[in-house]
Design a protein around this motif. Sequence first.
Motif, PDB file in Angstrom:
ATOM      1  N   PRO A 291       0.816  -1.228   0.000  1.00  0.00           N
ATOM      2  CA  PRO A 291       0.000   0.000   0.000  1.00  0.00           C
ATOM      3  C   PRO A 291       0.845   1.272   0.000  1.00  0.00           C
ATOM      4  O   PRO A 291       0.515   2.237  -0.704  1.00  0.00           O
ATOM      5  CB  PRO A 291      -0.808  -0.134   1.302  1.00  0.00           C
ATOM      6  CG  PRO A 291      -0.937  -1.609   1.498  1.00  0.00           C
ATOM      7  CD  PRO A 291       0.365  -2.182   1.027  1.00  0.00           C
ATOM      8  N   ALA A 292       1.938   1.282   0.768  1.00  0.00           N
ATOM      9  CA  ALA A 292       2.807   2.468   0.790  1.00  0.00           C
ATOM     10  C   ALA A 292       3.445   2.702  -0.573  1.00  0.00           C
ATOM     11  O   ALA A 292       3.572   3.854  -1.023  1.00  0.00           O
ATOM     12  CB  ALA A 292       3.887   2.299   1.858  1.00  0.00           C
ATOM     13  N   GLU A 293       3.836   1.632  -1.255  1.00  0.00           N
ATOM     14  CA  GLU A 293       4.446   1.772  -2.575  1.00  0.00           C
ATOM     15  C   GLU A 293       3.426   2.241  -3.606  1.00  0.00           C
ATOM     16  O   GLU A 293       3.761   3.011  -4.513  1.00  0.00           O
ATOM     17  CB  GLU A 293       5.069   0.446  -3.001  1.00  0.00           C
ATOM     18  CG  GLU A 293       6.318   0.084  -2.203  1.00  0.00           C
ATOM     19  CD  GLU A 293       6.843  -1.296  -2.537  1.00  0.00           C
ATOM     20  OE1 GLU A 293       8.072  -1.451  -2.622  1.00  0.00           O
ATOM     21  OE2 GLU A 293       6.022  -2.233  -2.704  1.00  0.00           O
ATOM     22  N   ILE A 294       2.181   1.788  -3.479  1.00  0.00           N
ATOM     23  CA  ILE A 294       1.137   2.240  -4.398  1.00  0.00           C
ATOM     24  C   ILE A 294       0.923   3.744  -4.259  1.00  0.00           C
ATOM     25  O   ILE A 294       0.808   4.475  -5.252  1.00  0.00           O
ATOM     26  CB  ILE A 294      -0.174   1.475  -4.138  1.00  0.00           C
ATOM     27  CG1 ILE A 294      -0.011   0.005  -4.529  1.00  0.00           C
ATOM     28  CG2 ILE A 294      -1.324   2.108  -4.914  1.00  0.00           C
ATOM     29  CD1 ILE A 294      -1.211  -0.852  -4.188  1.00  0.00           C
ATOM     30  N   VAL A 295       0.888   4.218  -3.021  1.00  0.00           N
ATOM     31  CA  VAL A 295       0.746   5.663  -2.788  1.00  0.00           C
ATOM     32  C   VAL A 295       1.919   6.414  -3.399  1.00  0.00           C
ATOM     33  O   VAL A 295       1.748   7.456  -4.051  1.00  0.00           O
ATOM     34  CB  VAL A 295       0.634   5.960  -1.281  1.00  0.00           C
ATOM     35  CG1 VAL A 295       0.695   7.466  -1.029  1.00  0.00           C
ATOM     36  CG2 VAL A 295      -0.648   5.381  -0.715  1.00  0.00           C
ATOM     37  N   ALA A 296       3.139   5.892  -3.221  1.00  0.00           N
ATOM     38  CA  ALA A 296       4.330   6.545  -3.773  1.00  0.00           C
ATOM     39  C   ALA A 296       4.261   6.613  -5.293  1.00  0.00           C
ATOM     40  O   ALA A 296       4.601   7.639  -5.894  1.00  0.00           O
ATOM     41  CB  ALA A 296       5.582   5.808  -3.314  1.00  0.00           C
ATOM     42  N   VAL A 297       3.824   5.528  -5.935  1.00  0.00           N
ATOM     43  CA  VAL A 297       3.703   5.512  -7.394  1.00  0.00           C
ATOM     44  C   VAL A 297       2.675   6.543  -7.861  1.00  0.00           C
ATOM     45  O   VAL A 297       2.898   7.262  -8.848  1.00  0.00           O
ATOM     46  CB  VAL A 297       3.326   4.104  -7.893  1.00  0.00           C
ATOM     47  CG1 VAL A 297       2.938   4.136  -9.376  1.00  0.00           C
ATOM     48  CG2 VAL A 297       4.484   3.138  -7.689  1.00  0.00           C
ATOM     49  N   LEU A 298       1.559   6.648  -7.160  1.00  0.00           N
ATOM     50  CA  LEU A 298       0.533   7.629  -7.531  1.00  0.00           C
ATOM     51  C   LEU A 298       1.047   9.055  -7.383  1.00  0.00           C
ATOM     52  O   LEU A 298       0.713   9.929  -8.194  1.00  0.00           O
ATOM     53  CB  LEU A 298      -0.722   7.411  -6.685  1.00  0.00           C
ATOM     54  CG  LEU A 298      -1.473   6.105  -6.949  1.00  0.00           C
ATOM     55  CD1 LEU A 298      -2.670   5.980  -6.010  1.00  0.00           C
ATOM     56  CD2 LEU A 298      -1.924   6.015  -8.399  1.00  0.00           C
ATOM     57  N   VAL A 299       1.860   9.302  -6.355  1.00  0.00           N
ATOM     58  CA  VAL A 299       2.472  10.628  -6.191  1.00  0.00           C
ATOM     59  C   VAL A 299       3.408  10.917  -7.362  1.00  0.00           C
ATOM     60  O   VAL A 299       3.437  12.036  -7.902  1.00  0.00           O
ATOM     61  CB  VAL A 299       3.225  10.720  -4.848  1.00  0.00           C
ATOM     62  CG1 VAL A 299       4.037  12.015  -4.773  1.00  0.00           C
ATOM     63  CG2 VAL A 299       2.247  10.659  -3.685  1.00  0.00           C
ATOM     64  N   ILE A 300       4.172   9.917  -7.786  1.00  0.00           N
ATOM     65  CA  ILE A 300       5.070  10.087  -8.929  1.00  0.00           C
ATOM     66  C   ILE A 300       4.281  10.405 -10.195  1.00  0.00           C
ATOM     67  O   ILE A 300       4.630  11.319 -10.955  1.00  0.00           O
ATOM     68  CB  ILE A 300       5.924   8.822  -9.121  1.00  0.00           C
ATOM     69  CG1 ILE A 300       6.927   8.672  -7.969  1.00  0.00           C
ATOM     70  CG2 ILE A 300       6.662   8.858 -10.461  1.00  0.00           C
ATOM     71  CD1 ILE A 300       7.672   7.353  -7.983  1.00  0.00           C
ATOM     72  N   VAL A 301       3.210   9.665 -10.431  1.00  0.00           N
ATOM     73  CA  VAL A 301       2.381   9.898 -11.613  1.00  0.00           C
ATOM     74  C   VAL A 301       1.798  11.308 -11.579  1.00  0.00           C
ATOM     75  O   VAL A 301       1.792  12.029 -12.597  1.00  0.00           O
ATOM     76  CB  VAL A 301       1.260   8.845 -11.688  1.00  0.00           C
ATOM     77  CG1 VAL A 301       0.244   9.226 -12.767  1.00  0.00           C
ATOM     78  CG2 VAL A 301       1.837   7.462 -11.977  1.00  0.00           C
ATOM     79  N   ALA A 302       1.315  11.729 -10.407  1.00  0.00           N
ATOM     80  CA  ALA A 302       0.772  13.092 -10.274  1.00  0.00           C
ATOM     81  C   ALA A 302       1.846  14.126 -10.579  1.00  0.00           C
ATOM     82  O   ALA A 302       1.576  15.155 -11.210  1.00  0.00           O
ATOM     83  CB  ALA A 302       0.213  13.292  -8.867  1.00  0.00           C
ATOM     84  N   GLY A 303       3.078  13.868 -10.128  1.00  0.00           N
ATOM     85  CA  GLY A 303       4.171  14.790 -10.410  1.00  0.00           C
ATOM     86  C   GLY A 303       4.469  14.897 -11.888  1.00  0.00           C
ATOM     87  O   GLY A 303       4.716  15.998 -12.410  1.00  0.00           O
ATOM     88  N   VAL A 304       4.452  13.776 -12.598  1.00  0.00           N
ATOM     89  CA  VAL A 304       4.692  13.802 -14.049  1.00  0.00           C
ATOM     90  C   VAL A 304       3.608  14.607 -14.758  1.00  0.00           C
ATOM     91  O   VAL A 304       3.887  15.431 -15.633  1.00  0.00           O
ATOM     92  CB  VAL A 304       4.754  12.369 -14.610  1.00  0.00           C
ATOM     93  CG1 VAL A 304       4.863  12.394 -16.132  1.00  0.00           C
ATOM     94  CG2 VAL A 304       5.938  11.614 -14.025  1.00  0.00           C
ATOM     95  N   LEU A 305       2.368  14.384 -14.382  1.00  0.00           N
ATOM     96  CA  LEU A 305       1.266  15.113 -15.013  1.00  0.00           C
ATOM     97  C   LEU A 305       1.335  16.603 -14.686  1.00  0.00           C
ATOM     98  O   LEU A 305       1.049  17.445 -15.544  1.00  0.00           O
ATOM     99  CB  LEU A 305      -0.070  14.526 -14.552  1.00  0.00           C
ATOM    100  CG  LEU A 305      -0.361  13.096 -15.022  1.00  0.00           C
ATOM    101  CD1 LEU A 305      -1.654  12.585 -14.393  1.00  0.00           C
ATOM    102  CD2 LEU A 305      -0.446  13.035 -16.543  1.00  0.00           C
TER     103      LEU A 305
END
Length: 323
Positions: A291-305
């Motif tokens: 779950p922590a890694e999923i949140v981190a990936v979503l933060v990364i995706v938001a940063g790219v966008l």
Amino acid sequence: MTQAETTGPASGPGNTLRGVLWAALSVAIFSGWFVVTRFSVAQAGGVSTLTVWDITVLRFGVGAVILLPVLLAPWLIRGRRRLPPGAGREGLLFAVLWGAPFVLLIALGLQLTSAGRAAAVTPTMMPVFAGLFGWLLLGDRPGRLRLAGYAAIAAGLLGLILAGAGLHGMRAVAGFAAMLGAAALWAIYTLRFRRSGLTALQSAALICVWSALLVVPGYLILGLGQLQAAPLQEVLVQAGYQGVLMSVVAVITFNRAIALLGPAAATAMIALIPVTASLLAFLVLGEALSPAEIVAVLVIVAGVLLASRSPSPAMSSTPSPRH
């Protein structure tokens, strides 16, 4: 430069639909690359079927054979022009930046961490490095939105590294380091490619041929691989995916998508890769993020966008991640 890199997007709903389909195919190929490579270099139980050297040789050996006509007989390929002066030297530099060293780092990272984690690092950190290098070396100062996006990507990456280290120890940290090194090489290549005067297909051909010349002789003389011990079906799958899909098809699909949707689509596609690769890794390899890694990936995706809201030249003309 290719038409996709010098003109705006084609207009009309039909072109938009075709662009979306080309983009979807590109994301599928790029995402699947992490999963397919991970499958062979890090089999269950830690026993690898193929070495990182096998993957590299299949990638550039097959790619060189297919793309050699681009260099030797460009008139046979529709719409292609002759290589500009100095292209051979430029191609050697490209091979150092985005050829064998890049693929070796990716393969090594995939041995040490999962496909989903790898896909969340290299594609997303490349535009960050490209933006920062462009700022430091070329004076291309990023805007506030882009800096905010970079900060979000860095924060998500830090969270991903900490979560991975907590679950998998220093092995995961070493894998992240290899992926970051690959992203830095990719970023330098991107900045250099924009000023080379080469088309994406010419660059791909030069990278494959030079990488094959640099790697294959040592691979054969030193006996670095174990292709003969691997199942034939797996060798054929890797040769097709690495040498055909990534070296040739991905170049075409990516550039068609950019031509039809516009340069900003490059960054949007990059943002989709971590999510798609994580899903494929779970379905194909059984690799699930915490779950922590999923949140981190979503933060990364938001940063790219977020960064894509204020595109930089480095990001808007990003060539296809075919290596």
